[in-house]
Structures are given as structure tokens and as C-alpha cells.
Design a protein around this motif. Sequence first.
Motif, PDB file in Angstrom:
ATOM      1  N   ASN A 199      -0.376  86.228  32.658  1.00 31.86           N
ATOM      2  CA  ASN A 199       0.508  86.243  31.248  1.00 31.86           C
ATOM      3  C   ASN A 199       1.798  85.855  31.647  1.00 31.86           C
ATOM      4  O   ASN A 199       2.654  85.174  30.744  1.00 31.86           O
ATOM      5  CB  ASN A 199       0.488  87.831  31.195  1.00 31.86           C
ATOM      6  CG  ASN A 199      -0.774  88.568  30.725  1.00 31.86           C
ATOM      7  OD1 ASN A 199      -1.389  87.747  30.037  1.00 31.86           O
ATOM      8  ND2 ASN A 199      -0.682  89.800  31.104  1.00 31.86           N
ATOM      9  N   ILE A 202       1.488  81.788  31.437  1.00 32.91           N
ATOM     10  CA  ILE A 202       1.458  81.308  29.913  1.00 32.91           C
ATOM     11  C   ILE A 202       2.715  81.445  29.172  1.00 32.91           C
ATOM     12  O   ILE A 202       3.191  80.550  28.506  1.00 32.91           O
ATOM     13  CB  ILE A 202       0.342  82.350  29.410  1.00 32.91           C
ATOM     14  CG1 ILE A 202      -1.062  81.976  29.958  1.00 32.91           C
ATOM     15  CG2 ILE A 202       0.307  81.905  27.856  1.00 32.91           C
ATOM     16  CD1 ILE A 202      -2.106  82.849  29.184  1.00 32.91           C
ATOM     17  N   THR A 203       3.446  82.637  29.484  1.00 35.46           N
ATOM     18  CA  THR A 203       4.762  82.657  28.989  1.00 35.46           C
ATOM     19  C   THR A 203       5.654  81.865  29.375  1.00 35.46           C
ATOM     20  O   THR A 203       6.379  81.182  28.725  1.00 35.46           O
ATOM     21  CB  THR A 203       5.346  84.138  29.066  1.00 35.46           C
ATOM     22  OG1 THR A 203       4.437  85.121  28.674  1.00 35.46           O
ATOM     23  CG2 THR A 203       6.672  84.481  28.620  1.00 35.46           C
ATOM     24  N   LEU A 206       4.639  78.183  27.906  1.00 36.89           N
ATOM     25  CA  LEU A 206       4.889  78.147  26.369  1.00 36.89           C
ATOM     26  C   LEU A 206       6.563  77.876  26.247  1.00 36.89           C
ATOM     27  O   LEU A 206       6.837  77.171  25.520  1.00 36.89           O
ATOM     28  CB  LEU A 206       4.624  79.422  25.680  1.00 36.89           C
ATOM     29  CG  LEU A 206       4.941  79.420  24.200  1.00 36.89           C
ATOM     30  CD1 LEU A 206       4.224  78.514  23.701  1.00 36.89           C
ATOM     31  CD2 LEU A 206       4.749  80.817  23.563  1.00 36.89           C
ATOM     32  N   LEU A 263       1.077  77.321  18.973  1.00 32.01           N
ATOM     33  CA  LEU A 263       1.179  77.782  20.107  1.00 32.01           C
ATOM     34  C   LEU A 263       1.756  78.911  20.334  1.00 32.01           C
ATOM     35  O   LEU A 263       1.174  80.110  21.219  1.00 32.01           O
ATOM     36  CB  LEU A 263       1.969  77.113  21.166  1.00 32.01           C
ATOM     37  CG  LEU A 263       1.413  75.740  21.703  1.00 32.01           C
ATOM     38  CD1 LEU A 263       2.263  74.678  22.431  1.00 32.01           C
ATOM     39  CD2 LEU A 263      -0.099  75.798  22.203  1.00 32.01           C
ATOM     40  N   ALA A 267      -0.272  82.492  21.594  1.00 29.73           N
ATOM     41  CA  ALA A 267      -0.074  82.884  22.872  1.00 29.73           C
ATOM     42  C   ALA A 267       0.834  84.199  22.757  1.00 29.73           C
ATOM     43  O   ALA A 267       1.500  84.866  23.607  1.00 29.73           O
ATOM     44  CB  ALA A 267       0.846  81.860  23.523  1.00 29.73           C
ATOM     45  N   TYR A 270       0.135  87.103  25.326  1.00 37.83           N
ATOM     46  CA  TYR A 270       0.308  86.873  26.605  1.00 37.83           C
ATOM     47  C   TYR A 270       1.991  86.968  26.639  1.00 37.83           C
ATOM     48  O   TYR A 270       2.449  87.231  27.914  1.00 37.83           O
ATOM     49  CB  TYR A 270      -0.246  85.517  26.951  1.00 37.83           C
ATOM     50  CG  TYR A 270      -1.501  85.296  26.642  1.00 37.83           C
ATOM     51  CD1 TYR A 270      -2.436  86.022  27.747  1.00 37.83           C
ATOM     52  CD2 TYR A 270      -2.192  84.786  25.701  1.00 37.83           C
ATOM     53  CE1 TYR A 270      -3.666  86.004  27.601  1.00 37.83           C
ATOM     54  CE2 TYR A 270      -3.695  84.621  25.547  1.00 37.83           C
ATOM     55  CZ  TYR A 270      -4.396  85.013  26.541  1.00 37.83           C
ATOM     56  OH  TYR A 270      -5.768  85.149  26.284  1.00 37.83           O
TER      57      TYR A 270
END
Length: 281
Positions: A199, A202-203, A206, A263, A267, A270
Motif C-alpha cells: 500500500n 503504490i501510494t 502514485l 490512476l 489506486a 491503496y
Amino acid sequence: MAAHTPAATGPRSRGRRRLGSTVAGVLVLGVMLFPLYWMLNTALQPESGLLSVDPVPGSLDLSGFTKAFEDQGTHLLTSLVVSFGAVAICLVIAAPAAYGLARFGLRGSRTIVFGTLITQMVPGIVIANALYNSYVDLGLVNSYFGLMLADASLGIPFSIVLMRSFMVSIPGEVIEAAQMDGAGPVRTFLQVVLPMSRNALITSGLFAFLFAWSDFMFALTLNTTDDVKPVTLGIYQYIGAHVGDWGSVMAASVLSAIPAAVLLVLAQKYIAAGITGGSVK
């Protein structure tokens, strides 16, 4: 009857407050989304002047999008390549750094984290001007890798802080169990820590993408030709060349917002877990 008045009016007053909060929230959301609506509305009326746009488009005229894609399609592709490259560089640097600060008990680790946060307070123009001379010496001006590296620097401090706070919350017993099973530090990091930090990864990725996607200062300073031109720089120059064709300009802006919006939607769960994951141990 008087004894039942507070009980009777309590739910009613709470209902009114909820209704008032809902109305206020809708109004605030409407104000925030209105510029996006007007941008899309103008893009669908390419033949209208900026001051003669109808509040609601009478028909779906996509000619502005067709022209914008023809003019800015290459720049959109350049931004995608640069942004994803910046994400890769950012995570490759930030993830091991965050793990080291979280687990190795380095002396002065808190000071390092604080210094990392301070770097984000430095104005971008100062960094861009300082990088230019170094880029000239290294031959990185007007190169994809040079712009990726510069854009990655925007997300590295944030990613280190975010992933460190998450990795600190990983139970030490899990890492010790992996080490007892014969996993070395690198294998433990790759096969245990990184999957558990999905998580946060992904954060961080992004936000690194968004930082790189919206970058204008590095794109303007570190490129002196049209060989590497992200969409932010393309739209900036596009406005000057097509100031009378606001439909195409707004269509280009809408196209540039689509990747980031997609995106964010994909996401969002996440992001919530990644931001709050490190706050609970």
C-alpha cells in the motif's frame, strides 16, 4: 408531553444538521468541480470564443479533441514515459532508504528524516537552476533520463517519509522469522518487507507520478530543444500559438488530466491504506 420534547426534537435536530452538512458539502464540491466542468464544456465548443461559450453544450463536437490529440499526442506520450521512469527511479531509491531508516537503528535517523522534509521547502526554480550547470557537464540536458532523474527528486523525500512510517509498523517478529529461515537482509527486504509495504509503495508511486506528470519547472529549464517536451510544456507553448482557439487548448488540458484521474480512481483504496497504515502500530 414536555418530558418527551427533548427526545422528540433530538433526532430532528440531528437530521437537520446532517442535511445542512450534506448541502454544504455539495455546494463546496460544486465550486471545486466547476472549473473542470467549464474546461470540458469549452473543449466541446471549439468554434466558440472564450466569452461566448454556452453554459451547456448543444452538441458533442469532438473536433477540438481531435486537433489537440494531433498536436499534443507526442507530448502526452513523452510525459507518460518520463513520469513512469521517474516513478521507477524514485521507488528504487526511496524504498531501501526508508527501510534502512526504519529498521537499522541508524544514529540520527530522525534528523535525516527531518532534513528530508526540509528539502521539499526549497523552491523548485532554485533546484532547477542549480541542476542545469551540472546537467550540462554530464550531458543530461535534453535527455529523457535527465528529466526522469530530476522529476524523481520531487517524489523521493515524500516517498521516504511515507514508507518509513509504514515500515516502522511492520512487526519485528516477521523479519526475525524470515532471518531464522535463512533469508539475508536483501532477500528479507525484497520478499517480506516490500510485499507487506504494498500500500505504501503504490501510494508513493502514485504521488511520484503526479509530481512528475505536473512538473513544468524542470521541463522548461532542462530542455532547450523540442526533443523532450512533456505535455505541461507543450500546453504552455500551445496557448501562445493558439490563443484564439480555446476549444483545442481546453481539450488538450482535458486529455492531460485523464491519466492522473484514472490512476487516482484505480489506486484510491491503496492510497487510504498507505497513508493511514503507518499511523497504527
